[in-house]
Design a protein around this motif. Structure first.
Motif, PDB file in Angstrom:
ATOM      1  N   GLY A  91       0.782  -1.227   0.000  1.00 17.48           N
ATOM      2  CA  GLY A  91       0.000   0.000   0.000  1.00 17.48           C
ATOM      3  C   GLY A  91       0.813   1.275   0.000  1.00 17.48           C
ATOM      4  N   PHE A  92       2.128   1.188  -0.263  1.00 17.36           N
ATOM      5  CA  PHE A  92       2.958   2.392  -0.249  1.00 17.36           C
ATOM      6  C   PHE A  92       2.564   3.349  -1.365  1.00 17.36           C
ATOM      7  CE2 PHE A  92       5.800  -0.729   1.824  1.00 17.36           C
ATOM      8  CZ  PHE A  92       6.015  -0.055   3.011  1.00 17.36           C
ATOM      9  N   ALA A  97      -0.157   8.394  -2.944  1.00 13.35           N
ATOM     10  CA  ALA A  97      -1.216   9.108  -3.668  1.00 13.35           C
ATOM     11  C   ALA A  97      -2.149   9.826  -2.708  1.00 13.35           C
ATOM     12  CB  ALA A  97      -2.001   8.125  -4.540  1.00 13.35           C
ATOM     13  N   LEU A  98      -2.451   9.192  -1.574  1.00 15.65           N
ATOM     14  CA  LEU A  98      -3.325   9.828  -0.586  1.00 15.65           C
ATOM     15  C   LEU A  98      -2.653  11.045   0.034  1.00 15.65           C
ATOM     16  CD1 LEU A  98      -5.916   9.825   1.096  1.00 15.65           C
ATOM     17  CD2 LEU A  98      -4.785   8.266   2.703  1.00 15.65           C
ATOM     18  N   ILE A  99      -1.356  10.962   0.310  1.00 15.14           N
ATOM     19  CA  ILE A  99      -0.636  12.102   0.892  1.00 15.14           C
ATOM     20  C   ILE A  99      -0.649  13.285  -0.079  1.00 15.14           C
ATOM     21  CG2 ILE A  99       1.635  12.930   1.627  1.00 15.14           C
ATOM     22  CD1 ILE A  99       2.203  10.101   2.642  1.00 15.14           C
ATOM     23  N   VAL A 156      -5.538  -4.417   1.999  1.00 15.93           N
ATOM     24  CA  VAL A 156      -6.779  -3.781   2.449  1.00 15.93           C
ATOM     25  C   VAL A 156      -6.560  -2.281   2.667  1.00 15.93           C
ATOM     26  CG1 VAL A 156      -8.466  -3.667   4.324  1.00 15.93           C
ATOM     27  CG2 VAL A 156      -7.700  -5.892   3.463  1.00 15.93           C
ATOM     28  N   PHE A 157      -5.479  -1.932   3.338  1.00 15.11           N
ATOM     29  CA  PHE A 157      -5.199  -0.512   3.555  1.00 15.11           C
ATOM     30  C   PHE A 157      -4.903   0.195   2.237  1.00 15.11           C
ATOM     31  CE2 PHE A 157      -4.576  -1.486   8.088  1.00 15.11           C
ATOM     32  CZ  PHE A 157      -5.200  -0.386   8.644  1.00 15.11           C
ATOM     33  N   ARG A 162      -6.417   4.255  -1.584  1.00 10.83           N
ATOM     34  CA  ARG A 162      -6.692   4.586  -2.979  1.00 10.83           C
ATOM     35  C   ARG A 162      -8.126   5.101  -3.152  1.00 10.83           C
ATOM     36  NH1 ARG A 162      -5.005   0.269  -4.605  1.00 10.83           N
ATOM     37  NH2 ARG A 162      -2.832   0.871  -4.919  1.00 10.83           N
ATOM     38  N   SER A 163      -9.059   4.538  -2.409  1.00 12.87           N
ATOM     39  CA  SER A 163     -10.452   4.987  -2.485  1.00 12.87           C
ATOM     40  C   SER A 163     -10.605   6.407  -1.941  1.00 12.87           C
ATOM     41  CB  SER A 163     -11.354   4.025  -1.709  1.00 12.87           C
ATOM     42  OG  SER A 163     -11.281   2.711  -2.227  1.00 12.87           O
ATOM     43  N   LEU A 164      -9.947   6.682  -0.810  1.00 10.41           N
ATOM     44  CA  LEU A 164     -10.006   8.038  -0.247  1.00 10.41           C
ATOM     45  C   LEU A 164      -9.376   9.055  -1.190  1.00 10.41           C
ATOM     46  CD1 LEU A 164      -9.078   7.284   3.488  1.00 10.41           C
ATOM     47  CD2 LEU A 164     -11.319   7.887   2.575  1.00 10.41           C
TER      48      LEU A 164
END
Length: 333
Positions: A91-92, A97-99, A156-157, A162-164
């Motif tokens: 999930g890195f 991408a979220l950051i 899962v994370f 990615r969804s957020l």
């Protein structure tokens, strides 16, 4: 005892056809040196003093990222005993991408662009390291200590992050969305020189630690039961390797951006080219292949295609094909 076990494994391993692994490493090293030299001087004969120093920074970024991704992928595949997994599955890339999306969403592109590159780099690396440490501590701190559970939690994370990120990208201003998209593609053209020194130190220290544990990694690749039988403290070694993987992936991703399938490509090619499973040869072969791929690909992209696309797009395309081929080949067995 671990050194004896590694020596026994090397002695019983079938000798590969063709040149010896050491000669293959030397040939790859020469190829990497020629590719780097070609990138520095091709098209710059009329202004060597001006263009070469500018290109040196880009070459340094490509070499550091290539070595970090190659080493981390080989290590991750060693502890997971799976050739189609890479550290990105933890999930890195999704966290990166979220950051980036969260920073533009909450602070605005003007504020984000005004932040000093070292500060952004430190925040991104710290966030990814804390995330990985919490996962490892949570899963390995329990009674089960399952490596597969670590991978599952990472997946899962990754989906959650990615969804957020996708949700925020849909509601922000279109102009700022373009800025976010530009940050999500790996680029070697605008790397801050001050970050190269920090990344070089981190990659050098991590690589030196990995090299000092190369015989231990050979034993670790035999599986948990065999490693424990040979006297290896499997839990401690696995945790240490995973943390080094997280450090290398965090540094390379924060420096230039995510390259998902690149590690999968060079790691599997490394096992094929090295002709052996010993980490004393696989690690340098993977690192040199990464340098040849990135620097050579960038050279071809600039002087043949005129920078009509981004190198990471081509790498992802080829790596994705390799991933599908590995899945198909594995399904036929």
């Amino acid at each position: 005892m671990l050194a004896d076990a590694s020596a026994t494994l090397a002695a019983t391993e079938r000798r590969p056809a063709g040149p010896r692994p050491g000669l293959r490493v030397a040939l790859l090293g020469a190829a990497a040196a020629l590719v780097v030299l070609g990138f520095l001087v091709v098209g710059a004969f009329d202004a060597l003093a001006l263009l070469v120093p500018m290109r040196v920074e880009r070459v340094a970024a490509m070499v550091l990222v290539g070595v970090a991704i190659a080493v981390s992928t080989v290590l991750f595949q060693t502890v997971t005993e799976n050739r189609i997994l890479t550290p990105s599955i933890m999930g890195f890339d999704a966290l990166y991408a979220l950051i980036q999306t969260s920073a533009v969403f909450f602070l605005g592109s003007g504020t984000v662009n005004g932040l000093a590159p070292p500060l952004r780099f430190a925040v991104e690396v710290a966030a990814m390291l804390v995330f990985s440490f919490l996962i490892f501590r949570w899963v390995f701190g329990g009674a089960r200590r399952s490596l597969y559970l670590v991978v599952l939690v990472g997946i899962v994370f990754g989906v959650l992050f990615r969804s957020l990120a996708t949700f925020m990208q849909r509601v922000i201003d279109p102009n700022e969305y373009l800025i976010v998209q530009d940050r999500l593609f790996a680029s070697f053209n605008a790397v801050d020189p001050t970050l190269l020194v920090v990344c070089a130190a981190v990659v050098a220290v991590a690589s030196a630690w990995v090299w000092s544990r190369r015989r231990e990694l050979d034993v670790l690749a035999l599986g948990r039961a065999n490693a424990v039988t040979l006297g290896l403290e499997h839990h401690r070694s696995t945790m240490a390797v995973l943390l080094v993987c997280a450090l290398l992936v965090s540094v390379s991703t924060a420096l230039v951006g995510p390259i998902t399938f690149f590690g999968l490509l060079v790691a599997n090619l490394a096992y094929l080219v090295a002709g052996t499973h010993r980490h004393a040869y696989v690690l340098p072969v993977a690192s040199l292949l990464a340098v040849v791929t990135l620097v050579g690909g960038q050279t071809i992209l600039e002087h043949v295609f005129g920078l009509d696309t981004v190198l990471s797009v081509i790498v992802e395309f080829v790596g994705g094909i390799v991933f599908i081929m590995l899945l198909v080949r594995g399904g036929r067995r």
